[in-house]
Design an enzyme around this catalytic site. Structure first.
Site, PDB file in Angstrom:
ATOM      1  N   ARG A 136       0.905  -1.207   0.030  1.00 20.58           N
ATOM      2  CA  ARG A 136      -0.064   0.106  -0.037  1.00 20.58           C
ATOM      3  C   ARG A 136       0.718   1.291   0.142  1.00 20.58           C
ATOM      4  NH1 ARG A 136      -5.257   0.884   2.536  1.00 20.58           N
ATOM      5  NH2 ARG A 136      -5.099  -0.988   3.480  1.00 20.58           N
ATOM      6  N   ASP A 180       7.106 -11.508   2.427  1.00 21.28           N
ATOM      7  CA  ASP A 180       7.777 -12.474   1.746  1.00 21.28           C
ATOM      8  C   ASP A 180       7.251 -13.706   1.502  1.00 21.28           C
ATOM      9  OD1 ASP A 180      10.046 -10.695   1.594  1.00 21.28           O
ATOM     10  OD2 ASP A 180      10.644 -11.416   3.830  1.00 21.28           O
TER      11      ASP A 180
END
Length: 431
Positions: A219, A289
């Site tokens: 974001r 990740d």
């Protein structure tokens, strides 16, 4: 406008998870060693108004692109790690950690002129519980790697890329992912038709990622690149269209923390929104990740992107419930798939779905019991024998005769209760 992605069934997700197989994933990026120092905080120092930690545990973990490799391995893939470490203890420690997880490290370049990026976190507990991070100490340089070092990395990629099903660039802005190296790797991946996925750095011009198969900004990264607010999901579709107008990529996947993810491409007018179930968040470290690792495995095995994103959401939900960076396994995701379904969704299945479900229960080490019957005019004898059958194992599978089968067995006046209603009555039993 955005469209909410249709939720897959439990068996769809289980089949998708089993489709991932063991692909080879090449990961290039900034390698980081994360150190965690744990201890109890029992008093405030007399020297300064700071807490004193009585250390009882220290733990090193791979971070950055090294963590993406670890996540790939934890999810059942085969990871090859490319990056740069210093000629120091931290660099050696990081390579040993990767090798202990069967991650290929031959592509890691040692550069004696720069330190291994190391982040040390001090985590204190109050009265033996409620751990909180008190301090983080970073040792790093963000200066770009030399042309000679970048060339060594590219030479290794040229030799190895054809042996891998997907390439991930994990750019943490620590100097390894130079504009020249990224451009060369994307060009090479496109020539060999190897999907290339980008986890971009924060800030900078994302046009250096032109030609990538997928780009996954979060974001904040998206808002900074576009120089606009992205505080609400309603702003995300416009942001996605602006991003795709400026950067050439097949897919854009914006991660929106508690609001899930948004998938967009130039062919579809309405981006797809993938919401997530509310989670109790302990630590967001590593969530991006694990999503990138799951997306990589999905691309490597040809899994539909929408199904891969649902799996990525589940994996990220598990990750944020744990302190620091932690490995998430397929077995844990499989269990989470079961947990995320309602009881009625679990119970009433078609034969193919039941077979898939049974196999996944076996993978979780569960003992399965099977019985069957017509169950027309359900009575106490049925309940007693089903209860006894359930006691013989952990999962009871009940086969129910179809309406036609009951007619063949009991005559044209039967069944008195139709198949759907008989199943509904059975699913209401606790056994």
């Amino acid at each position: 406008m955005k469209t909410t992605a249709p939720s897959p069934t439990m068996t769809d997700l289980l089949c998708a998870l089993d489709t991932l197989e063991t692909p080879k994933v090449l990961v290039l990026g900034d390698l980081i060693l994360d150190r965690y120092t744990w201890g109890n905080v029992e008093r405030i120092s007399q020297e300064a108004p700071v807490p004193v930690i009585r250390v009882d545990k220290q733990e090193p973990r791979p971070g950055g692109a090294a963590n993406v490799c670890q996540m790939v391995a934890g999810l059942g893939g085969s990871a090859t790690c490319l990056g740069v470490v210093g000629d120091d203890h931290s660099g050696n420690e990081l390579k040993e950690l990767l090798e202990s997880s069967d991650i290929e490290t031959a592509g890691i370049v040692t550069d004696p002129t720069r330190p291994t990026t190391t982040k040390e976190r001090f985590i204190g507990r109050a009265a033996g519980r409620h751990p909180n991070q008190l301090l983080r100490v970073d040792r790093e340089t963000s200066s770009p790697i030399t042309e000679a070092t970048a060339t060594r990395l590219l030479d290794y990629i040229q030799k190895e890329l054809a042996q891998h099903q997907v390439c991930i660039i994990s750019d943490y802005d620590k100097g390894v992912c130079t504009d020249w190296l990224i451009t060369q790797v994307i060009e090479l991946a496109n020539e060999t038709r190897c999907p290339i996925l980008i986890d971009p750095k924060r800030g900078g011009d994302y046009q250096i990622y032109n030609g990538a198969t997928l780009i996954k900004p979060n974001r904040i990264e998206t808002a900074e690149f576009l120089k606009q607010e992205l505080t609400d999901i309603s702003q995300a579709p416009i942001a996605a269209h602006k991003f795709l107008a400026r950067v050439k990529t097949d897919h854009l996947l914006i991660t929106l923390d508690k609001e899930g993810m948004l998938l967009a491409n130039k062919e579809e007018s309405s981006p797809l929104h993938f919401p997530i179930e509310p989670q109790e968040v302990y630590d967001i470290t590593g969530a991006g990740d694990i999503v990138m690792a799951m997306i990589g495995l999905g691309f490597a095995t040809g899994l539909p992107l929408a199904q891969t994103i649902f799996l990525g959401n589940l994996a990220a939900g598990l990750e944020v419930q744990r302190p620091g960076v932690a490995i998430v396994t397929r077995k844990e995701i499989r269990q989470e798939i079961f947990n995320s379904q309602t009881l009625s969704q679990k119970k009433h299945l078609k034969l193919r779905e039941a077979a898939i479900l049974a196999e996944n229960y076996r993978n979780l080490g569960k003992k399965i019991v099977f019985t069957n019957g017509c169950f027309d005019l359900l009575h106490v004898g049925h309940v007693n024998y089903l209860t006894e059958a359930a006691a013989l194992g952990e999962i009871l599978v009940v086969g129910v005769n179809s309406d036609q089968s009951v007619r063949n067995l009991k005559g044209p006046e039967r069944p008195i209760i139709n198949e759907q209603d008989r199943c509904a009555m059975l699913t209401s039993l606790s056994c």
